[in-house]
Design a protein around this motif. Structure first.
Motif, PDB file in Angstrom:
ATOM      1  N   SER A 188       0.829  -1.203   0.000  1.00  0.00           N
ATOM      2  CA  SER A 188       0.000   0.000   0.000  1.00  0.00           C
ATOM      3  C   SER A 188       0.866   1.258   0.000  1.00  0.00           C
ATOM      4  CB  SER A 188      -0.911   0.006   1.230  1.00  0.00           C
ATOM      5  OG  SER A 188      -1.624   1.230   1.326  1.00  0.00           O
ATOM      6  N   ARG A 189       0.427   2.271  -0.717  1.00  0.00           N
ATOM      7  CA  ARG A 189       1.117   3.568  -0.707  1.00  0.00           C
ATOM      8  C   ARG A 189       0.598   4.477   0.397  1.00  0.00           C
ATOM      9  NH1 ARG A 189       3.895   4.526  -5.468  1.00  0.00           N
ATOM     10  NH2 ARG A 189       3.517   3.025  -7.150  1.00  0.00           N
ATOM     11  N   ARG A 190      -0.460   4.044   1.071  1.00  0.00           N
ATOM     12  CA  ARG A 190      -1.124   4.891   2.053  1.00  0.00           C
ATOM     13  C   ARG A 190      -0.661   4.564   3.466  1.00  0.00           C
ATOM     14  NH1 ARG A 190      -7.170   3.790   1.797  1.00  0.00           N
ATOM     15  NH2 ARG A 190      -7.117   5.346   3.475  1.00  0.00           N
ATOM     16  N   SER A 191      -0.887   5.498   4.369  1.00  0.00           N
ATOM     17  CA  SER A 191      -0.745   5.250   5.797  1.00  0.00           C
ATOM     18  C   SER A 191      -2.040   5.685   6.466  1.00  0.00           C
ATOM     19  CB  SER A 191       0.445   6.026   6.380  1.00  0.00           C
ATOM     20  OG  SER A 191       0.272   7.426   6.184  1.00  0.00           O
ATOM     21  N   GLY A 192      -2.306   5.133   7.622  1.00  0.00           N
ATOM     22  CA  GLY A 192      -3.553   5.431   8.309  1.00  0.00           C
ATOM     23  C   GLY A 192      -4.559   4.318   8.107  1.00  0.00           C
ATOM     24  N   PRO A 193      -5.723   4.415   8.742  1.00  0.00           N
ATOM     25  CA  PRO A 193      -6.711   3.337   8.692  1.00  0.00           C
ATOM     26  C   PRO A 193      -7.115   3.003   7.261  1.00  0.00           C
ATOM     27  CG  PRO A 193      -7.328   5.007  10.306  1.00  0.00           C
ATOM     28  CD  PRO A 193      -6.186   5.574   9.538  1.00  0.00           C
ATOM     29  N   GLN A 194      -7.090   1.722   6.922  1.00  0.00           N
ATOM     30  CA  GLN A 194      -7.404   1.288   5.556  1.00  0.00           C
ATOM     31  C   GLN A 194      -7.697  -0.208   5.551  1.00  0.00           C
ATOM     32  OE1 GLN A 194      -3.514   0.887   3.117  1.00  0.00           O
ATOM     33  NE2 GLN A 194      -2.968   2.265   4.807  1.00  0.00           N
ATOM     34  N   MET A 195      -8.448  -0.625   4.549  1.00  0.00           N
ATOM     35  CA  MET A 195      -8.661  -2.049   4.331  1.00  0.00           C
ATOM     36  C   MET A 195      -7.474  -2.609   3.543  1.00  0.00           C
ATOM     37  SD  MET A 195     -11.544  -2.699   5.809  1.00  0.00           S
ATOM     38  CE  MET A 195     -11.895  -4.358   5.209  1.00  0.00           C
ATOM     39  N   LEU A 196      -7.166  -3.859   3.780  1.00  0.00           N
ATOM     40  CA  LEU A 196      -6.177  -4.537   2.955  1.00  0.00           C
ATOM     41  C   LEU A 196      -6.697  -4.684   1.526  1.00  0.00           C
ATOM     42  CD1 LEU A 196      -5.031  -7.394   5.346  1.00  0.00           C
ATOM     43  CD2 LEU A 196      -3.578  -5.555   4.478  1.00  0.00           C
ATOM     44  N   HIS A 247      -3.729   5.953  17.575  1.00  0.00           N
ATOM     45  CA  HIS A 247      -4.291   6.547  18.791  1.00  0.00           C
ATOM     46  C   HIS A 247      -5.361   7.542  18.360  1.00  0.00           C
ATOM     47  CE1 HIS A 247      -1.375   5.017  21.871  1.00  0.00           C
ATOM     48  NE2 HIS A 247      -0.703   4.754  20.748  1.00  0.00           N
ATOM     49  N   MET A 248      -6.583   7.044  18.283  1.00  0.00           N
ATOM     50  CA  MET A 248      -7.704   7.857  17.830  1.00  0.00           C
ATOM     51  C   MET A 248      -8.989   7.149  18.223  1.00  0.00           C
ATOM     52  SD  MET A 248      -7.974   6.998  13.719  1.00  0.00           S
ATOM     53  CE  MET A 248      -6.446   7.846  13.322  1.00  0.00           C
ATOM     54  N   PRO A 249     -10.100   7.857  18.245  1.00  0.00           N
ATOM     55  CA  PRO A 249     -11.366   7.174  18.493  1.00  0.00           C
ATOM     56  C   PRO A 249     -11.619   6.115  17.427  1.00  0.00           C
ATOM     57  CG  PRO A 249     -11.627   9.558  18.690  1.00  0.00           C
ATOM     58  CD  PRO A 249     -10.262   9.312  18.106  1.00  0.00           C
ATOM     59  N   LEU A 250     -12.162   4.987  17.838  1.00  0.00           N
ATOM     60  CA  LEU A 250     -12.442   3.912  16.896  1.00  0.00           C
ATOM     61  C   LEU A 250     -13.369   4.383  15.780  1.00  0.00           C
ATOM     62  CD1 LEU A 250     -12.148   0.955  16.099  1.00  0.00           C
ATOM     63  CD2 LEU A 250     -13.972   0.394  17.719  1.00  0.00           C
ATOM     64  N   ALA A 251     -14.348   5.193  16.125  1.00  0.00           N
ATOM     65  CA  ALA A 251     -15.290   5.682  15.109  1.00  0.00           C
ATOM     66  C   ALA A 251     -14.578   6.481  14.023  1.00  0.00           C
ATOM     67  CB  ALA A 251     -16.370   6.539  15.773  1.00  0.00           C
ATOM     68  N   GLU A 252     -13.570   7.234  14.404  1.00  0.00           N
ATOM     69  CA  GLU A 252     -12.815   8.027  13.412  1.00  0.00           C
ATOM     70  C   GLU A 252     -12.039   7.114  12.478  1.00  0.00           C
ATOM     71  OE1 GLU A 252      -9.057  11.147  13.485  1.00  0.00           O
ATOM     72  OE2 GLU A 252     -10.458  11.143  15.185  1.00  0.00           O
ATOM     73  N   ALA A 253     -11.451   6.046  13.021  1.00  0.00           N
ATOM     74  CA  ALA A 253     -10.714   5.108  12.187  1.00  0.00           C
ATOM     75  C   ALA A 253     -11.659   4.390  11.216  1.00  0.00           C
ATOM     76  CB  ALA A 253      -9.998   4.082  13.064  1.00  0.00           C
ATOM     77  N   LEU A 254     -12.827   4.022  11.683  1.00  0.00           N
ATOM     78  CA  LEU A 254     -13.778   3.320  10.822  1.00  0.00           C
ATOM     79  C   LEU A 254     -14.279   4.218   9.704  1.00  0.00           C
ATOM     80  CD1 LEU A 254     -15.845   1.400  13.522  1.00  0.00           C
ATOM     81  CD2 LEU A 254     -13.956   0.545  12.124  1.00  0.00           C
ATOM     82  N   ALA A 255     -14.462   5.501   9.995  1.00  0.00           N
ATOM     83  CA  ALA A 255     -14.926   6.433   8.968  1.00  0.00           C
ATOM     84  C   ALA A 255     -13.916   6.531   7.827  1.00  0.00           C
ATOM     85  CB  ALA A 255     -15.164   7.811   9.583  1.00  0.00           C
ATOM     86  N   ALA A 256     -12.634   6.395   8.158  1.00  0.00           N
ATOM     87  CA  ALA A 256     -11.584   6.504   7.127  1.00  0.00           C
ATOM     88  C   ALA A 256     -11.582   5.301   6.196  1.00  0.00           C
ATOM     89  CB  ALA A 256     -10.225   6.633   7.800  1.00  0.00           C
ATOM     90  N   LEU A 257     -12.170   4.190   6.591  1.00  0.00           N
ATOM     91  CA  LEU A 257     -12.148   2.985   5.771  1.00  0.00           C
ATOM     92  C   LEU A 257     -12.995   3.133   4.512  1.00  0.00           C
ATOM     93  CD1 LEU A 257     -12.504   0.167   8.463  1.00  0.00           C
ATOM     94  CD2 LEU A 257     -10.413   1.208   7.545  1.00  0.00           C
ATOM     95  N   GLN A 258     -13.908   4.063   4.515  1.00  0.00           N
ATOM     96  CA  GLN A 258     -14.816   4.223   3.391  1.00  0.00           C
ATOM     97  C   GLN A 258     -14.352   5.280   2.399  1.00  0.00           C
ATOM     98  OE1 GLN A 258     -19.168   3.663   4.623  1.00  0.00           O
ATOM     99  NE2 GLN A 258     -18.251   4.479   6.489  1.00  0.00           N
ATOM    100  N   THR A 259     -13.164   5.841   2.654  1.00  0.00           N
ATOM    101  CA  THR A 259     -12.641   6.880   1.762  1.00  0.00           C
ATOM    102  C   THR A 259     -11.728   6.270   0.692  1.00  0.00           C
ATOM    103  OG1 THR A 259     -10.753   7.290   3.234  1.00  0.00           O
ATOM    104  CG2 THR A 259     -12.734   8.584   3.579  1.00  0.00           C
TER     105      THR A 259
END
Length: 259
Positions: A188-196, A247-259
């Motif tokens: 992956s070229r990205r960092s931060g919350p993401q799906m494989l 280190h972030m709210p779980l909801a914030e990490a999950l929201a990033a998965l849809q981007t």
């Protein structure tokens, strides 16, 4: 290898290409996942570096049965008698009776990409093709988990594999998500919350649905809803199977998965 305490008593070990966890409290310590087969020496070193003895591990919990997470399991079981535990739905996979792994064909058609090619070479060097199944692994129970260091609670999240789970450690405010979602990966070229990448999942659409169900707003079944509400309220440290801790709210990490 990089070992850091991300929450009280919860140590993230970032290996060459996958992570494992050491969780300790007054009752002792346990492991969550165990890297590739070639990572075994690093797993042992990470334990001893914390002043612990590998033979004293209360258990090794497996988030899912892929070889980059089970690589040390058979060794620990055979050498130290360490209980290897996973969800009932994942047991056949961990024992080697089923296979839910990215195929060679899926990799080869993408091997022209430099990141995929480098990852493929690492997989071979990490002895993934010689991985030994943990044939003596067993299925955990709620009671057995509660008696382990960190008192983990399993949340079933099928899709990556049929019995894939996240493990919530309520007292530490941490959740081990394995490969439910990650914060980085060699291809992956990205960092931060993401799906494989979709090739890694047994059911890519189901994997995303399960990941999102960790958020109370997306949960449907009552048991999942209760688990999601607890995870959303208590987990502020997210420990993925690949990439650094979040280190972030779980909801914030999950929201990033849809981007």
């Amino acid at each position: 290898m990089n070992v850091t305490e991300q929450a009280p008593g919860v140590f993230l070990v970032e290996g060459p290409a996958s992570n494992w966890l050491i969780v300790r409290d007054d009752s002792g310590f346990m492991l969550i996942d165990g890297g590739y087969p070639a990572d075994r020496g690093l797993v042992l070193e990470s334990i001893r570096g914390l002043g612990l003895e590998p033979a004293d591990a209360k258990a090794m919990l497996i988030t899912h049965g892929h070889v980059d997470h089970t690589g040390s399991a058979a060794y620990f079981s055979r050498t130290f008698g360490t209980p290897i535990l996973c969800s009932p739905e994942e047991l056949a996979h961990v024992q080697g009776k089923e296979k839910h792994q990215v195929t060679l064909g899926q990799v080869l058609v993408r091997a022209w990409r430099p990141r995929v090619f480098r990852w493929m070479l690492h997989v071979i060097k990490a002895k993934a093709l010689q991985a030994e199944p943990a044939t003596s692994a067993g299925a955990w129970t709620v009671g057995a988990l509660r008696n382990l260091p960190g008192k983990p609670e399993a949340i079933l999240l099928p899709g990556h594999t049929p019995g894939n789970v996240a493990l919530l450690m309520p007292t530490a405010g941490a959740i081990a998500v394995g490969d439910t979602f990650v914060s980085g990966h060699p291809i992956s070229r990205r960092s931060g919350p993401q799906m494989l990448h979709k090739m890694y999942h047994t059911d890519a659409a189901g994997a995303l649905d399960s990941a999102l169900s960790l958020g109370a707003e997306q949960a449907t079944a009552q048991a999942t809803l209760q688990a999601a509400e607890k995870a959303t309220a208590q987990a502020t440290v997210i420990l993925p199977g690949h990439g650094p801790a979040l280190h972030m709210p779980l909801a914030e990490a999950l929201a990033a998965l849809q981007t």
